[in-house]
Each structure stands twice: as C-alpha cells, then as structure tokens.
Scaffold this active site. Structure first.
Site, short mmCIF file in Angstrom:
data_model
loop_
_atom_site.label_atom_id
_atom_site.label_comp_id
_atom_site.label_asym_id
_atom_site.label_seq_id
_atom_site.Cartn_x
_atom_site.Cartn_y
_atom_site.Cartn_z
N GLN A 106 -4.98 -0.42 -9.83
CA GLN A 106 -6.08 0.51 -9.60
C GLN A 106 -5.97 1.79 -10.44
O GLN A 106 -6.91 2.55 -10.53
CB GLN A 106 -6.13 0.91 -8.11
N TYR A 128 5.99 -5.25 -7.77
CA TYR A 128 4.72 -4.52 -7.85
C TYR A 128 4.11 -4.69 -9.25
O TYR A 128 4.71 -4.28 -10.24
CB TYR A 128 4.90 -3.03 -7.52
N GLN A 141 13.61 -0.12 5.11
CA GLN A 141 12.21 0.22 4.79
C GLN A 141 11.27 -0.70 5.58
O GLN A 141 10.93 -1.78 5.13
CB GLN A 141 11.94 0.10 3.30
N SER A 192 3.16 1.70 4.60
CA SER A 192 1.80 1.51 5.13
C SER A 192 1.50 2.40 6.34
O SER A 192 1.05 1.92 7.38
CB SER A 192 1.52 0.04 5.47
N LEU A 194 -0.89 4.27 6.83
CA LEU A 194 -2.32 4.26 7.19
C LEU A 194 -2.81 2.84 7.45
O LEU A 194 -4.02 2.59 7.44
CB LEU A 194 -3.15 4.91 6.07
N ALA A 195 -1.87 1.91 7.71
CA ALA A 195 -2.23 0.51 7.94
C ALA A 195 -3.17 0.02 6.83
O ALA A 195 -4.23 -0.55 7.09
CB ALA A 195 -2.85 0.32 9.33
#
Ligand code: NDP
Length: 332
Positions: A30, A57, A181, A211, A213-214
């Site tokens: 992104q 990643y 983690q 995560s 913020l889910a």
C-alpha cells in the site's frame, strides 16, 4: 505533542516506546518509499524507537523498503530498534520453519535487506512442530553470541511451549526468549490477559502486541460498509473481507459503533480509544501500530493523550459493552 512513554520489555533492560510501528501489509503493498519515509520519520519524531518487520512481509520487500528509508533518514543506529521474524521465507523445505538452517539464513537475509549489522529483536513467527524446541533455542542463542541478534522472542506460541524454551535455555545455559508477539485488541484478549500471566509475572517476559485495531475494525470506519480503500479490499486478502462480513465481523462492527460514543465523549477518535485501551494493560511492553497512510499514523500516535482518561469507570463502561472479559484460570 504528548511525550512518548517508554516501557521495559519485560525484565530486560531494553526500553521500548509504548507505541511502535509495523509494516505488515502496508509497506510495499500500500505504500512506496516516500510515504514509508514520511511515516517512519513522523513516528521517530514522536519518540517511537521500535520498528517491526518480518521476512514474509511482502516477501522481503517490506524489509528492503524499511532498510532503504532508514538509511536515507540517516538515524544513528543506537537510537532505534528494528525486528525481523523467521518462519515463512520461501517455498522450499529449507526456506521455512524454525530449523537451525532456516533461522540462520533468515537472519542473514534480514540483516542485508534492513541494511543493519544486528537485529534488536528476532522472533520465531509461529511454533514449528517439525523442529525440536531445543534446536530453535540453540540457533537463536548462537546468533545472540555472534552479535547478530540482541533479544529473541516468539510469536503466537502457546504458554507451554514458551516454558519449554525457558527450560531448555536454563538446562544448557543458553539465551532464553525475552519477548512474545501475540495479537491483542478489545476483541482478542485471552493470551495476554490469562494464558501468559505466569510468563509475565514469574519469567519476566515482555510483549510487543499486534493488530491493536483488529485490522481496522476498531477505527469504526466499517460501520457504513467496507471502504473501497482498505486492506479488506486488497487482492489476495479476500479472507479478510470475508471475515469482516461474517456474523462475528458484523457483531464486532456493531460493538465498535457502541463504543464510539464513549470515544466522542472523551474527545478522542475510536481508534485512539482502542489503542489507549491496549496500553492500559501494563503487561504490554509496546503496542505495534499499523497505518497505511501517514495521516492514520498521526491520529494513532495521538492515542497517548487518551491513556490518562481511562479510569476505572471508563474501563468498566467499555467492559459492559464488550462483554468478553476472559475468565482467570482456576487455581487448585
Ligand atoms: P491494526 O489492527 O492497527 O490495523 C492497521 C490497519 O488499520 C491500517 O493498516 C489501516 O488499514 C487501518 N487503520 C489504522 N489506523 C487507522 C485510522 N486512524 N483510520 C482509519 N484506518 C486506520 O494493526 P496491524 O494489523 O497492521 O498490525 C500492526 C503490526 O503488528 C503489523 O504492521 C506487524 O508489524 C505486526 N503484526 C504481527 C503479526 C504476527 O503474527 N506477529 C500479525 C499481524 C501484525 P487500511 O487503511 O488498509 O484500512
């Protein structure tokens, strides 16, 4: 700007910023070099000192981008921490898992991509049922002794396996893990709040949680449907789209909308409230922020200002809406 808070990573002497910044899905997929540089610089200027990455990643491109950006920004090496994670390095049998072979190769590849001489943190990204824990601990210990890794840790290992790693390290005088983690957010609580309790209290394990913020649900931006520009619409991430549209996903979206009223009352955004809530747990060493745009990162860093407002009555009110407080383990 609120001053950054620093927390010890468990019982180690390493002090990590309470908010750190990670690159899963965002760097390369992104964001290209310029927004990556802008975001890293913004985080650093806010006192963020830990940047999270992994070999998997964007198949290594995320580490290359982070390495190039940090190199261009010219940060002194002693002013920041960077991580990598090993598990999914490629499709060949020698390129996956936690064998001594793959751990060693993955570390060397991450050092090259990130353009650093050592990794501050190196995580076993998942448990590997095909490799004895002793082999993994020995491989990590060797990297620590060679000065290529400072602290090693696990990601999403169950507590029993982590205790096994501690036992092996003690038996053979090897370096034990310092950090785990796991996922932690308002909808995903059991590991941090219950399962790892003894690891935090008796073993001094640190935690870098992911995560928060889910995957974005806790921003409340899904209340009106799935926004076009969101990770749920990225090619290859249809599973995330499906998860958001599932019955559980819809329930989470509704619950978030109910909590948003509390955020409004506190003059915070829902994202800031959800991030500050993670930090309210003192077993969390650092909350890894994710952001696909510099503007999101700016908003999220502002969550530090909300932490002081999370008194017992606000936390109780949130608990009442969430209705998912994990039950403590029975004592015998
Ligand atoms: P979050 O749950 O916080 O999700 C971040 C995403 O939510 C962003 O990329 C963005 O996605 C959206 N978002 C964030 N802030 C805002 C905002 N203010 N307004 C609107 N949308 C927002 O964290 P991640 O899932 O990204 O995880 C954070 C980090 O944790 C990762 O980068 C990685 O380093 C680590 N991680 C580790 C894992 C492990 O197995 N060890 C697994 C997963 C993550 P968008 O704009 O696309 O909607």
């Amino acid at each position: 700007m609120i001053d950054m808070i620093y927390r010890r990573m468990g019982k180690s002497g390493l002090k990590l910023s309470a908010f750190s910044y990670g690159s899963w899905l965002t760097f390369s997929n992104q964001m290209a070099l310029e927004p990556v540089k802008e975001s890293l610089a913004m985080a650093y200027d806010h006192g963020v000192n830990f940047f999270d990455n992994a070999e998997v990643y964007a198949n290594g491109k995320s580490e290359e981008l982070m390495g190039a950006a940090i190199h261009e920004l010219g940060w002194p090496r002693d002013s920041f921490c960077v991580s990598s994670k090993v598990f999914w390095g490629g499709s060949l049998p020698t390129q996956r898992g936690l064998s001594r072979k793959h751990i060693t190769d993955a570390c060397h590849a991450a050092l090259r991509r990130l353009q650093v001489d050592y990794l501050d943190l190196f995580f076993c990204h998942r448990p590997d049922n095909d490799t004895p824990v002793e082999e993994t601990v020995r491989a990590m210990d060797a990297l620590v002794r060679q000065g290529k890794v400072l602290y090693w840790g696990t990601s999403e290992w169950d507590a029993v396996r982590i205790v096994e790693a501690f036992a092996v390290a003690e038996k053979y005088n090897l370096t034990p893990p310092s950090v785990e983690q796991p996922e932690y957010n308002m909808f995903h609580r059991h590991r941090i709040e219950v399962e790892y309790g003894r690891l935090f209290n008796e073993f001094g394990l640190g935690s870098t949680v992911w995560s928060p913020l889910a995957s974005g649900i806790l921003t409340n931006k899904y209340a009106g449907g799935i926004p076009e520009e969101s990770r749920a619409n990225l090619p290859g991430y249809e599973w995330l789209h499906e998860r958001f549209r599932s019955e559980e996903g819809m329930r989470r979206i509704k619950t978030t909308a109910a909590m948003n009223e509390i955020a409004n009352r506190l003059n915070a955004t829902m994202a800031q409230l959800a991030l500050a809530w993670c930090l309210a747990n003192t077993n969390v060493s650092t909350v890894i922020l994710g952001a696909s745009k510099p503007s999101q990162l700016k908003e999220n860093l502002g969550a530090l200002a909300v932490l002081d407002q999370l008194d017992a009555s606000v936390l109780d009110e949130l608990e009442g809406i969430l209705g998912n407080k994990p039950q403590p383990l029975p004592s015998f």
